[in-house]
Design a protein around this motif. Structure first.
Motif, mmCIF file in Angstrom:
data_model
loop_
_atom_site.group_PDB
_atom_site.id
_atom_site.type_symbol
_atom_site.label_atom_id
_atom_site.label_comp_id
_atom_site.label_asym_id
_atom_site.label_seq_id
_atom_site.Cartn_x
_atom_site.Cartn_y
_atom_site.Cartn_z
ATOM 1 N N ASP A 184 4.338 -6.444 3.641
ATOM 2 C CA ASP A 184 3.338 -5.554 3.060
ATOM 3 C C ASP A 184 3.912 -4.226 2.558
ATOM 4 O O ASP A 184 3.156 -3.367 2.096
ATOM 5 C CB ASP A 184 2.239 -5.269 4.087
ATOM 6 C CG ASP A 184 1.427 -6.514 4.419
ATOM 7 O OD1 ASP A 184 1.641 -7.566 3.772
ATOM 8 O OD2 ASP A 184 0.594 -6.450 5.337
ATOM 9 N N GLU A 185 5.210 -4.061 2.643
ATOM 10 C CA GLU A 185 5.873 -2.809 2.286
ATOM 11 C C GLU A 185 5.420 -2.262 0.932
ATOM 12 O O GLU A 185 5.110 -1.082 0.791
ATOM 13 C CB GLU A 185 7.383 -3.041 2.279
ATOM 14 C CG GLU A 185 8.221 -1.847 1.960
ATOM 15 C CD GLU A 185 9.698 -2.172 2.048
ATOM 16 O OE1 GLU A 185 10.450 -1.273 2.424
ATOM 17 O OE2 GLU A 185 10.095 -3.321 1.741
ATOM 18 N N ASN A 186 5.340 -3.114 -0.075
ATOM 19 C CA ASN A 186 4.971 -2.667 -1.424
ATOM 20 C C ASN A 186 3.467 -2.684 -1.677
ATOM 21 O O ASN A 186 3.023 -2.275 -2.745
ATOM 22 C CB ASN A 186 5.690 -3.522 -2.476
ATOM 23 C CG ASN A 186 7.196 -3.349 -2.398
ATOM 24 O OD1 ASN A 186 7.687 -2.255 -2.139
ATOM 25 N ND2 ASN A 186 7.924 -4.426 -2.598
ATOM 26 N N LEU A 187 2.693 -3.166 -0.708
ATOM 27 C CA LEU A 187 1.241 -3.220 -0.871
ATOM 28 C C LEU A 187 0.562 -1.952 -0.356
ATOM 29 O O LEU A 187 -0.566 -1.655 -0.725
ATOM 30 C CB LEU A 187 0.668 -4.434 -0.131
ATOM 31 C CG LEU A 187 1.145 -5.809 -0.611
ATOM 32 C CD1 LEU A 187 0.612 -6.902 0.298
ATOM 33 C CD2 LEU A 187 0.719 -6.041 -2.047
ATOM 34 N N GLY A 188 1.229 -1.245 0.541
ATOM 35 C CA GLY A 188 0.644 -0.054 1.139
ATOM 36 C C GLY A 188 -0.235 -0.391 2.330
ATOM 37 O O GLY A 188 -0.563 -1.550 2.591
ATOM 38 N N CYS A 189 -0.615 0.645 3.050
ATOM 39 C CA CYS A 189 -1.476 0.509 4.223
ATOM 40 C C CYS A 189 -2.764 -0.206 3.822
ATOM 41 O O CYS A 189 -3.394 0.153 2.820
ATOM 42 C CB CYS A 189 -1.778 1.900 4.785
ATOM 43 S SG CYS A 189 -3.033 1.943 6.085
ATOM 44 N N ILE A 190 -3.154 -1.203 4.592
ATOM 45 C CA ILE A 190 -4.368 -1.984 4.300
ATOM 46 C C ILE A 190 -5.613 -1.098 4.287
ATOM 47 O O ILE A 190 -6.566 -1.369 3.579
ATOM 48 C CB ILE A 190 -4.528 -3.159 5.305
ATOM 49 C CG1 ILE A 190 -5.630 -4.128 4.883
ATOM 50 C CG2 ILE A 190 -4.792 -2.664 6.711
ATOM 51 C CD1 ILE A 190 -5.230 -5.125 3.850
ATOM 52 N N SER A 191 -5.577 0.012 5.041
ATOM 53 C CA SER A 191 -6.760 0.875 5.158
ATOM 54 C C SER A 191 -6.807 2.010 4.142
ATOM 55 O O SER A 191 -7.875 2.341 3.644
ATOM 56 C CB SER A 191 -6.828 1.476 6.565
ATOM 57 O OG SER A 191 -6.895 0.463 7.543
ATOM 58 N N CYS A 192 -5.647 2.629 3.849
ATOM 59 C CA CYS A 192 -5.677 3.818 2.991
ATOM 60 C C CYS A 192 -4.698 3.762 1.814
ATOM 61 O O CYS A 192 -4.719 4.647 0.969
ATOM 62 C CB CYS A 192 -5.398 5.069 3.826
ATOM 63 S SG CYS A 192 -3.672 5.268 4.324
ATOM 64 N N GLY A 193 -3.839 2.751 1.780
ATOM 65 C CA GLY A 193 -2.868 2.646 0.696
ATOM 66 C C GLY A 193 -1.589 3.435 0.926
ATOM 67 O O GLY A 193 -0.689 3.400 0.105
ATOM 68 N N GLY A 194 -1.506 4.150 2.061
ATOM 69 C CA GLY A 194 -0.319 4.948 2.375
ATOM 70 C C GLY A 194 0.897 4.089 2.698
ATOM 71 O O GLY A 194 0.867 2.858 2.568
#
Length: 126
Positions: free
Chosen positions: A26-36
């Motif tokens: 998920d490194e390039n997808l960002g945090c599932i909750s905030c995109g961070g």
């Protein structure tokens, strides 16, 4: 005769390699909750209350219960679950999330066997 690794140690190792895999996935997808920035592997359904969804083989519902999260959302916002669910819907679709939620109700607790833990470790080992 080789000494067997105690089950708690095996569970720890399985969690460690699975979490590392999720962070990389998920490194390039960002945090599932905030995109961070992805810094941890966060669970939609907690591993304490839903040990059956702690980790899973690729493309099982358990596999998608865990997603990359930033430290803020995962630790300081207790998973930021409302935004986590919205992120799941955006990423996988509403029907998939409903199936994950149904699955969580059916499969809550699981005692992981040595063979299952070794399979998890072998599958996700870097």
């Amino acid at each position: 005769m080789a000494k067997l690794t105690p089950l708690p140690k095996l569970l720890q190792k399985a969690q460690k390699v699975f979490n590392a895999h999720i962070r990389e996935r998920d490194e390039n997808l960002g945090c599932i909750s905030c995109g961070g920035e992805v810094q941890q592997a966060g669970h939609y359904f907690s591993q304490g209350q839903h040990s059956a969804l702690r980790f899973g083989l690729p493309y099982s519902y358990a596999y998608f219960n865990t997603n990359g999260q930033c430290i803020r959302c995962n630790m300081y916002l207790s998973g930021n679950l409302i935004k986590y669910r919205q992120g799941l819907v955006n990423r996988y679709g509403e029907e998939f999330v409903k199936k994950l939620e149904e699955n969580a109700d059916l499969e809550k607790l699981k005692k992981w066997s040595r063979a299952e833990l070794e399979l998890i470790i072998q599958t996700y080992k870097q």
